[in-house]
Structures are given as structure tokens and as C-alpha cells.
Design a protein around this motif. Structure first.
Motif, PDB file in Angstrom:
ATOM      1  N   SER A 116       5.454   8.963   1.640  1.00  0.00           N
ATOM      2  CA  SER A 116       4.722   7.687   1.635  1.00  0.00           C
ATOM      3  C   SER A 116       3.284   7.862   2.102  1.00  0.00           C
ATOM      4  O   SER A 116       2.359   7.276   1.545  1.00  0.00           O
ATOM      5  CB  SER A 116       5.416   6.669   2.548  1.00  0.00           C
TER       6      SER A 116
ATOM      7  N   PRO B 295      12.223   2.178  -4.403  1.00  0.00           N
ATOM      8  CA  PRO B 295      10.777   2.257  -4.172  1.00  0.00           C
ATOM      9  C   PRO B 295      10.519   3.392  -3.187  1.00  0.00           C
ATOM     10  O   PRO B 295      11.313   3.606  -2.270  1.00  0.00           O
ATOM     11  CB  PRO B 295      10.457   0.896  -3.534  1.00  0.00           C
ATOM     12  N   ARG B 296       9.424   4.108  -3.365  1.00  0.00           N
ATOM     13  CA  ARG B 296       9.274   5.329  -2.575  1.00  0.00           C
ATOM     14  C   ARG B 296       9.223   5.068  -1.073  1.00  0.00           C
ATOM     15  O   ARG B 296       9.590   5.916  -0.287  1.00  0.00           O
ATOM     16  CB  ARG B 296       8.083   6.142  -3.046  1.00  0.00           C
ATOM     17  N   SER B 297       8.833   3.873  -0.685  1.00  0.00           N
ATOM     18  CA  SER B 297       8.798   3.556   0.749  1.00  0.00           C
ATOM     19  C   SER B 297      10.199   3.514   1.350  1.00  0.00           C
ATOM     20  O   SER B 297      10.355   3.501   2.568  1.00  0.00           O
ATOM     21  CB  SER B 297       8.095   2.217   0.974  1.00  0.00           C
TER      22      SER B 297
ATOM     23  N   PRO C 182      -5.116   4.742  -6.878  1.00  0.00           N
ATOM     24  CA  PRO C 182      -6.225   4.885  -5.932  1.00  0.00           C
ATOM     25  C   PRO C 182      -7.561   4.615  -6.621  1.00  0.00           C
ATOM     26  O   PRO C 182      -7.715   4.918  -7.797  1.00  0.00           O
ATOM     27  CB  PRO C 182      -6.129   6.343  -5.484  1.00  0.00           C
TER      28      PRO C 182
ATOM     29  N   LYS D  54       9.585  -2.279  -8.180  1.00  0.00           N
ATOM     30  CA  LYS D  54       8.569  -1.333  -7.676  1.00  0.00           C
ATOM     31  C   LYS D  54       9.030   0.092  -7.944  1.00  0.00           C
ATOM     32  O   LYS D  54       9.160   0.900  -7.019  1.00  0.00           O
ATOM     33  CB  LYS D  54       8.395  -1.525  -6.179  1.00  0.00           C
ATOM     34  N   LEU D  55       9.341   0.377  -9.177  1.00  0.00           N
ATOM     35  CA  LEU D  55       9.993   1.631  -9.507  1.00  0.00           C
ATOM     36  C   LEU D  55       9.245   2.340 -10.611  1.00  0.00           C
ATOM     37  O   LEU D  55       9.058   1.798 -11.699  1.00  0.00           O
ATOM     38  CB  LEU D  55      11.429   1.347  -9.976  1.00  0.00           C
ATOM     39  N   ALA D  56       8.801   3.566 -10.317  1.00  0.00           N
ATOM     40  CA  ALA D  56       8.122   4.357 -11.337  1.00  0.00           C
ATOM     41  C   ALA D  56       9.105   4.744 -12.431  1.00  0.00           C
ATOM     42  O   ALA D  56       8.728   4.941 -13.576  1.00  0.00           O
ATOM     43  CB  ALA D  56       7.509   5.598 -10.704  1.00  0.00           C
ATOM     44  N   LYS D  57      10.363   4.862 -12.068  1.00  0.00           N
ATOM     45  CA  LYS D  57      11.394   5.228 -13.040  1.00  0.00           C
ATOM     46  C   LYS D  57      12.524   4.222 -12.967  1.00  0.00           C
ATOM     47  O   LYS D  57      13.077   3.980 -11.900  1.00  0.00           O
ATOM     48  CB  LYS D  57      11.948   6.619 -12.707  1.00  0.00           C
TER      49      LYS D  57
ATOM     50  N   GLU E 142       0.805  -1.227   0.000  1.00  0.00           N
ATOM     51  CA  GLU E 142       0.000   0.000   0.000  1.00  0.00           C
ATOM     52  C   GLU E 142       0.837   1.276   0.000  1.00  0.00           C
ATOM     53  O   GLU E 142       0.330   2.344  -0.299  1.00  0.00           O
ATOM     54  CB  GLU E 142      -0.977  -0.013   1.187  1.00  0.00           C
ATOM     55  N   GLU E 143       2.106   1.149   0.357  1.00  0.00           N
ATOM     56  CA  GLU E 143       2.957   2.340   0.322  1.00  0.00           C
ATOM     57  C   GLU E 143       3.451   2.627  -1.088  1.00  0.00           C
ATOM     58  O   GLU E 143       3.492   3.755  -1.539  1.00  0.00           O
ATOM     59  CB  GLU E 143       4.158   2.156   1.245  1.00  0.00           C
ATOM     60  N   ASN E 144       3.838   1.546  -1.779  1.00  0.00           N
ATOM     61  CA  ASN E 144       4.342   1.731  -3.140  1.00  0.00           C
ATOM     62  C   ASN E 144       3.265   1.550  -4.203  1.00  0.00           C
ATOM     63  O   ASN E 144       3.531   1.684  -5.391  1.00  0.00           O
ATOM     64  CB  ASN E 144       5.517   0.779  -3.376  1.00  0.00           C
ATOM     65  N   LEU E 145       2.045   1.223  -3.771  1.00  0.00           N
ATOM     66  CA  LEU E 145       0.921   0.991  -4.688  1.00  0.00           C
ATOM     67  C   LEU E 145       1.264  -0.063  -5.746  1.00  0.00           C
ATOM     68  O   LEU E 145       1.235   0.209  -6.951  1.00  0.00           O
ATOM     69  CB  LEU E 145       0.464   2.293  -5.349  1.00  0.00           C
TER      70      LEU E 145
ATOM     71  N   ILE F 125      -2.286  11.170  -5.497  1.00  0.00           N
ATOM     72  CA  ILE F 125      -1.094  11.132  -6.354  1.00  0.00           C
ATOM     73  C   ILE F 125      -0.844  12.553  -6.855  1.00  0.00           C
ATOM     74  O   ILE F 125      -1.461  13.001  -7.809  1.00  0.00           O
ATOM     75  CB  ILE F 125      -1.289  10.187  -7.566  1.00  0.00           C
TER      76      ILE F 125
ATOM     77  N   LYS G  57      -3.985   7.879  -0.796  1.00  0.00           N
ATOM     78  CA  LYS G  57      -4.651   7.793  -2.104  1.00  0.00           C
ATOM     79  C   LYS G  57      -4.661   9.122  -2.857  1.00  0.00           C
ATOM     80  O   LYS G  57      -5.567   9.405  -3.626  1.00  0.00           O
ATOM     81  CB  LYS G  57      -6.088   7.255  -1.973  1.00  0.00           C
TER      82      LYS G  57
ATOM     83  N   ILE H  77       0.782   9.350  -0.416  1.00  0.00           N
ATOM     84  CA  ILE H  77       0.351   8.394  -1.437  1.00  0.00           C
ATOM     85  C   ILE H  77      -0.497   7.283  -0.817  1.00  0.00           C
ATOM     86  O   ILE H  77      -1.485   6.844  -1.413  1.00  0.00           O
ATOM     87  CB  ILE H  77       1.569   7.876  -2.210  1.00  0.00           C
ATOM     88  N   ALA H  78      -0.140   6.870   0.389  1.00  0.00           N
ATOM     89  CA  ALA H  78      -0.970   5.872   1.075  1.00  0.00           C
ATOM     90  C   ALA H  78      -2.362   6.444   1.362  1.00  0.00           C
ATOM     91  O   ALA H  78      -3.333   5.707   1.536  1.00  0.00           O
ATOM     92  CB  ALA H  78      -0.290   5.407   2.351  1.00  0.00           C
TER      93      ALA H  78
ATOM     94  N   ASP I  55       8.516   9.504  -6.804  1.00  0.00           N
ATOM     95  CA  ASP I  55       8.791   8.271  -7.529  1.00  0.00           C
ATOM     96  C   ASP I  55      10.125   7.646  -7.136  1.00  0.00           C
ATOM     97  O   ASP I  55      10.660   6.792  -7.844  1.00  0.00           O
ATOM     98  CB  ASP I  55       8.659   8.453  -9.052  1.00  0.00           C
TER      99      ASP I  55
ATOM    100  N   LEU J 157      -7.863   0.159  -3.458  1.00  0.00           N
ATOM    101  CA  LEU J 157      -6.994   0.409  -4.605  1.00  0.00           C
ATOM    102  C   LEU J 157      -7.629  -0.139  -5.876  1.00  0.00           C
ATOM    103  O   LEU J 157      -8.637  -0.846  -5.832  1.00  0.00           O
ATOM    104  CB  LEU J 157      -5.615  -0.203  -4.354  1.00  0.00           C
TER     105      LEU J 157
END
Lengths: 470, 470
Positions: free
Chosen positions: B238, B345-347, A215, A182-185, A102-105, B246, B244, B241-242, B375, A127
């Protein structure tokens, strides 16, 4: 037929229980959802993990045994029909949701998870995983990734490819690789993730996937717009988007489809109009309200004869269900149903629908057309009888002309169903010899012995292009 | 050095005017924006169309001449430095916007178009192309595609890859192929489009691109949240985004960066706090208002010491400009600036920032960290002096540890800058031997004579992994 040596080696890997070469099991996996394709595999195997799959692929590679990874076999391009025999590989032991982060979606899954089961688990956390192929109740996520499945929400949210962030893949040589994460980039090297998405099991076996979540939209609204003029409906589609509104869903049903759906589902759909647009918008309530109002205005300006906005969630559900029932409804008309998915830029929808109608008439066929108008992905669906050879010849000619027309309009031979065995002879029309050669280079680099789902994507012979006369 | 024969053949293709092997021209194209890389090409060539590029590649392939396609050379991985000599290929004649299609929401461009020029032309039509690499004022769209450029809006809108719908590419054998099209859905064959995106000119020359556009967001709001505690800032990321939400942009600047930016830009940034988050949301006004309020609440809960919401467009612009100025500001500190882009990962942002600080201290360096926190794409940026060999050794060790840590946290060695020559020795850390081998197979299939940007992506030797001790 597998040699006894190969059979024993495979049993050593997966145990007796997970290897089956009985006639009944082989028969069960001799076909998928595609009409007119059947071919017996030599055995059916159900590995329990990636390491077993690696060992299986090494054996197949050594002995030149074809291997066909298969989810639920709901594809419509004969992508999982074992056309050259060999082994059908099932994921019934690899069907777990490994993590919802849930943190990294993200959600991380094994390939055998049923798409809708995964969607339910995700929605419980508030989600959203947008790709919603019509087969989602029975399809697996592994199958969706291999076919790059689309669905009704493609216009706004994209397709499976847009949600795959990372994969574990077993290559034909037995190597287990991980792509992305788990990487957007992430630009560390070639985009292998997306190369495997849509590769139809011809490059390797996908054994794990990390998918992007977003979300959950707060609310949703559904409406129907009815037309006495096909082009007016098609024009509305372009106008809505040119007005800078991207609806979640923008579905088209022609009169032929409306009639069979109403006959089947009995939900009070209008059958006296030429075309219907089923439109859905989701998002924050204020935005949905405003967009639906603006969409209604556009439809009215484009001569919609009536506009109905679903008053309740149940009413909306009924409308969506009607669209989702289109294939089943058409399937009741005749013994064989052939569902195609020629796709064009959305500005060409009117021209495409017109061409389909002309071709249908020319070949004296029953073709109902429905589909995802917003993304130009139409499903002309033919109710026919595979035993009627004369008619089947006409069906084939008609679809060849439909593909030709789609390409002429800047479109493609398949928007979301895949190439498989069925579309392979037509692929060269879209990609030209040079494009096929580029793809073949990739195939040979990964799978020099052609064990991975052979006979798919790459055709032995390409069909000659027809010349459309009108 | 090019043989006279090759030179004459190339001149025959492009004419005398578009071929230059003068010392001064070669010097100009001997480096790009990456510090510490320089290598002289043998000639610089400026073809006028795809057919000329096809002829050039055939010559290069026949004679084994390296060829390096180059936009504006703003990349930071030495991706366009001609490390093995050969020809630098420029797109100064192929710099046109060919079409903005308002019905299909696409733009079709030649590779030499300046990114910001394209964005301005699109915005005039009320449309939006989200990828906004920091170099967009001078970078070309062809360079962006080859590097799969990111930017500040990646969190919400994705990166260049997510907007490329179709390409024309000239392959090393001279074949001209077209991939994709104006199609939201297209599964006709392997995803060659995305294979070329981010391939850094190592597989072919991109000569045309069709990009996806979206409607322009109606409004935008910008805020700053200040923190006395790094982890609190990271936790806020985090938590937002958690919750919901963005946001379009969720940027992080540490104190070291704040100080140099304020010193440079003098816009009243706070320099007495440990970290700042620059947050932007766009969309319909009601949604932006609500999101910004909710984000402010989250930041307060996570111990932000102050929250400032930009009251005017000018104030917002100033804040964004401050972030965009970070690299230039750090560059003033010392003769050499090394900007990295390890991504997690953003977390894991908090852990990563902490590790960067520890590594900086261990090696006694000046590293300012800023970047796209939303990101997970951080830019630890070292102000150093390439002439100080002792320090440069420490810099290299420090960055190796940073990459190692990023991978340990599930991240990658490069989020948006590319591999090029600079990161190539580290790529194996992320992809393992098996992943590199898979990529190498693709490279060899397309470019068996290794003429396309040789020395990039694939390293002659991989660095040994360090062991992080703490």
C-alpha cells in the motif's frame, strides 16, 4: 402530458419541491448543446438518492413514461434532448464526492459532480484523473460516463471508460445493482460496468461511480509544429508514434481553424501556415525532455516549417487554451455551429483531412477541422445557419459523406460525442444490421418498455449509404 | 449423443477430417486444467473460418446442441469442460497472426494463436503486449480474451480487457458481427467488445481480435524484499503505491510458498522469512533507477529484513521464474492442487492474508498463498487429494469462507480465473440476485436456446452464504 395520477405518485417520491412541470422549467430542459434539436419534456424531477430513483423508474415503467437522465446537457449528439417527452431527471442533489481513496487510488462520486471540481479535488492530493472532455468545466461526471467522454489526453491515457472501475446503477425495473469495485482485476461475470459506460442513459440510471486514479505526472512540456503541407503534419503524427513515443496530447488545427482562433483569442498564433500540431508530453522531467527533443526531430524531418517549444507554464497554457477555444472561436463565424467527430485509425488522418477538404469544397461550406490527431479523432466543424434550409441540406449531405469516408478508412461515425438522436440514423453504417440487432437485444433485456431515453442510439430509420464519388 | 442427421450436417460443413467423435478424442477434451471436473463431449470439431463457425452455430441452435469453444484449456474454473456434453470447438486452423500494424500500434490475430508466440512476434518489432497470464506459453489469445486473463503486470498495465480494441464474433444465431476497430476512441453504440471479453464463450464465438500494443519499455529492474511479518509486507504494498509509484509487478509469496518453490527450483530463495515481495519496475532507465531506490526505502521503513536488487538480467529472470513456478511447485506436494484467486482492494491485502491463514488453520489444510499483491489478486493454493472426501469437504468449506471474506472486504470471488462451472455457485454472493438477473437478460438476448457453453457462469443453484465466525 403526465396524468395526474403519475404526477402525484412522483411528487410523493421526491416531494413537491423536487418536481417541476412549469412551462419555464420544461423549456429550460427542452434542449441540450446540440443545434437543431428541441422537444418539451412533461416534467423535470430531482431525486435525492438511488432509492428515490428506483421508485421513479418503477412508476415510469408501469405507466410507460419516458425518462431522460441529464447531467449538464453539454453533449453534442442530442443525447439528453427529451425527443419523446416524458421526464428529465436531474442530479442536482446527487453531486457529492463521496471518497478519495489514496491507498487504492480511487475516487467515488455521485453522478452530479462537475468534472473539473472532481479533478481539482483529486489534484489536491497529487493524483490524476486523465479524461478531460472540452466541456469539463460544466459537464458532470455522470454525463461523461454515459457518453464515454474523451478529451485531449486520450492518446496516452485513454477515455472515461478506461477509468470506470465500478458503478451503482438503477435498472428500469427498479433494481439497484452494483458492478465492479476498487479492484484492478475482477472477472466475476459479464462486464456490466463497461456496458453502462457510453450507453447514453438507455439502459439504466447511473447513481454512483468508482473511478481509477493515477499518480500525477511530475512535469509537462508543450510545443507547436507548423506546416505548409497538411499531409506532412499528418505524417508527423504517425511517425512520432511509430518512433515509440506516445505523447499526452497530439492535436491538429487546420488553417481555417487557426485563423478564427487567433481572431478570437489574439495570442499570436501563426495564421499563414496550412496546419499546426499542438503536442504535449508529460512524465518524469528526463523523459519529457528527451521525448520533446525527439518529437521535434521527427517534425523537422517531416518538413515542419517551424517548431516552438513553450518556455514557461503560461506559454504552454496559452497554447492549450487556444486549442480548447477552437469550438467557441468557430461558433462566432455563423449562427449555427455543427461539431462532428468522425474518427479514423491514426494512419489514415492525412486521407481523412484531404477528404474533408474535398467534401467542403464540393458542397461550398465553411468547415474548420481540428481535433485529436493522435487518436484519429477529428472534429470537422461547420459554421452555418440553421435557418438557411438550402445550406443545411448541403451540410447534412457533406457530413453523411464524411461519415461514409471515415467508415471506409476503418473508422467510426463518432469517436467521443456519442450517438444520441443525431447520429442514430448512421449507426447501421458502422455496425451493420447484425450489430444493431445484437445491441437491440441488450436494450430489450434491460428496458423492455423502452422508457430509458427513448429515441436515442436506435433509429426509427437508417439513412441510406451514400456513394462517394471523386 | 449427436443424432446422425446433426453429425452429417456438421461433417458437410467442416469435412470428415475436421470432425472427430472417437472415444479417444472425446476423452482428450473431456477436461481442462481444473481439478475434479470431467465430462465427455459428443464430438470435437475444428472449423477453418468464421463462415464455417456460423454454419456450425446455426446447426447447434436449430438442434439444441451445446457448443464449447476451447483454446488450450488452461483455465482454472472448468470454463472449457463440456459439462453438458455437446461439441468442443477447436481453433487449430484459426491460429494466425494476421497483421502487426506499427503505425496504429495494433496486432490482429485469430483466436488460436498461442499467447507467447504472439508476444514474441510483437517484441521483434520493439512493441509490447503487457498481459502475461502464467499459462501464456500454452494458452491461446482466444482463451485469454474469453477469460479476460490477467497476469503479473496487471497492476501497472491492466488486463486483457484493456488491450482488446475490436473483435469479430459469431453469434449463436449465425450472425457474424464486428465490434470496435483500430480506434482509440469509438462510441458508436454499446461496448460489445468488452461485453464479449470475459464472457467465457457463453455469448458467442470470438473469431478474430485486434489488440492494442504499446512501445516496449526501455529497461527493467527486479528486487526482492524479505519480511518476518506478513502485515509489514502487505503494508509495504500500500505504501509503495501511496508514494505514487506504480511498479510493473508487485508479487507476494508467503513462507509456505517460498519453501516449496525453493525445494523445487533451488535458486537460493530465503525460506526462513515469513513473506517476500517480488517487485519489478520497467520504463526509461532514469525512472526505473529512481523508483527502485524509492521502493527500497519504503520497504526498509516498513521493516523489511533484507532487500536484494537483481544485479543482472539473469538474476532478475531467476526471481521472476521462481514466482512463475509457484503453482508447479505447490502441485508437487499432493495429488490435487486447487488454485484460487479471491481478490480484494489492495489496502485489504493484510486483512485477507491474515484471514486465509486463520481459515487454513481452522480447517487443518495445506494452503500456500502467493499472488499479485499490487492489484489485490491473491492465489491461496491448496495442496490436497481429491480422493480424500473428508478433506475435500473441508477444502470446499475453507474456500467458501475465503470468498465470503473477500467480498466482505470489498473484493470479488475471482480476479482473473473466471467463473466457469467452479465459481458459478458463488457468483450471486458478489453480484446479488439483481446482478445475476441483469446478466441473465443479456445471456438470453444473445443465446435464447442456451447452446453457448451451457452450465457456465450461471449456476443451477447458488450456495448459501456462510457466516464467518472468528
Amino acid at each position: 402530458m403526465l396524468s395526474n395520477e403519475v404526477k402525484q405518485k412522483l411528487i410523493t417520491i421526491v416531494t413537491e419541491k423536487n418536481f417541476d412541470d412549469s412551462k419555464i422549467e420544461r423549456l429550460v430542459y427542452s434542449y441540450d448543446a446540440t443545434p437543431n434539436f428541441q422537444s418539451m419534456p412533461d416534467a423535470v424531477i430531482s431525486p435525492r438518492n438511488s432509492e428515490e430513483i428506483s421508485d421513479i423508474l418503477k412508476i415510469c415503467n408501469q405507466y410507460g413514461v419516458p425518462i431522460v437522465p441529464r447531467g449538464s446537457g453539454t453533449n453534442l449528439c442530442a443525447g439528453t434532448c427529451p425527443t419523446e417527452g416524458g421526464i428529465v431527471l436531474l442530479f442536482k442533489h446527487m453531486n457529492k464526492i463521496l471518497e478519495i481513496d489514496e491507498e487504492n487510488l480511487t475516487v467515488t462520486v455521485q453522478p452530479g459532480v462537475i468534472t473539473l471540481d472532481m479533478i481539482h479535488a483529486i489534484e489536491e492530493k497529487g493524483l490524476f484523473y486523465p479524461p478531460d472532455p472540452s466541456s469539463m468545466k460544466i459537464s458532470t461526471i455522470g454525463g461523461n460516463i454515459n457518453e464515454n467522454s474523451g478529451g485531449l489526453r486520450g492518446l496516452k491515457y485513454g477515455v472515461t471508460r478506461d477509468y470506470v472501475m465500478g458503478l451503482e446503477v438503477v435498472l428500469p425495473n427498479g433494481d439497484i445493482i452494483r458492478t465492479g469495485g476498487k479492484l484492478a482485476k475482477d472477472v466475476a461475470g459479464y462486464d456490466l460496468t463497461r456496458l453502462f459506460v457510453g450507453s447514453e442513459g438507455t439502459l439504466g440510471v447511473i447513481t454512483e461511480a468508482t473511478l481509477k486514479l493515477i499518480p500525477m505526472p511530475e512535469t509537462r512540456k508543450t510545443m507547436l509544429a507548423l506546416y505548409q503541407d497538411l499531409s506532412a503534419a499528418a505524417r508527423s503524427v504517425s511517425k512520432i508514434i511509430a518512433n515509440k513515443i506516445i505523447p499526452t496530447t497530439l492535436e491538429f488545427l487546420d488553417q481555417a481553424t487557426l485563423k478564427v482562433v487567433e481572431d478570437y483569442a489574439q495570442i499570436g498564433l501563426p495564421t499563414d501556415v496550412q496546419a499546426v500540431l499542438l503536442i504535449e508530453q508529460d512524465g518524469p522531467p528526463e523523459v519529457v525532455e528527451r521525448d520533446i527533443k525527439k518529437i521535434a526531430e521527427v517534425c523537422k524531418l517531416e518538413n515542419a516549417v517551424s517548431i516552438q517549444i513553450a518556455a514557461t507554464e503560461e506559454e504552454a497554457m496559452a497554447l492549450t487554451t487556444a486549442r480548447r477555444a477552437a469550438l467557441s472561436a468557430v461558433a462566432r463565424l455563423a449562427p449555427t455551429t455543427i461539431l462532428e467527430d468522425a474518427t479514423v485509425p491514426r494512419s489514415e488522418i492525412a486521407n481523412m483531412v484531404k477528404a474533408i477538404n474535398e467534401i467542403t469544397e464540393k458542397y461550398q461550406l465553411t468547415i474548420c477541422t481540428f481535433g485529436h490527431a493522435g487518436d484519429g479523432n477529428l472534429h470537422p466543424t461547420c459554421a452555418t445557419d440553421a435557418r438557411n434550409h438550402d445550406e443545411m441540406e448541403r451540410v447534412e449531405k457533406a457530413f453523411a459523406e464524411i461519415f461514409e469516408k471515415a467508415i471506409e478508412l476503418g473508422g467510426t461515425i463518432t469517436g467521443e460525442h456519442g450517438v444520441g438522436a443525431m447520429k442514430a440514423p448512421y449507426l447501421e453504417w458502422k455496425l451493420k444490421k447484425e450489430g444493431i440487432a445484437a445491441m437491440m437485444g441488450i436494450k430489450q433485456a434491460f428496458d423492455p418498455n423502452n422508457i430509458m431515453n427513448p429515441g436515442k442510439v436506435f433509429a426509427k430509420d437508417s439513412k441510406k449509404r451514400v456513394v462517394i464519388t471523386r
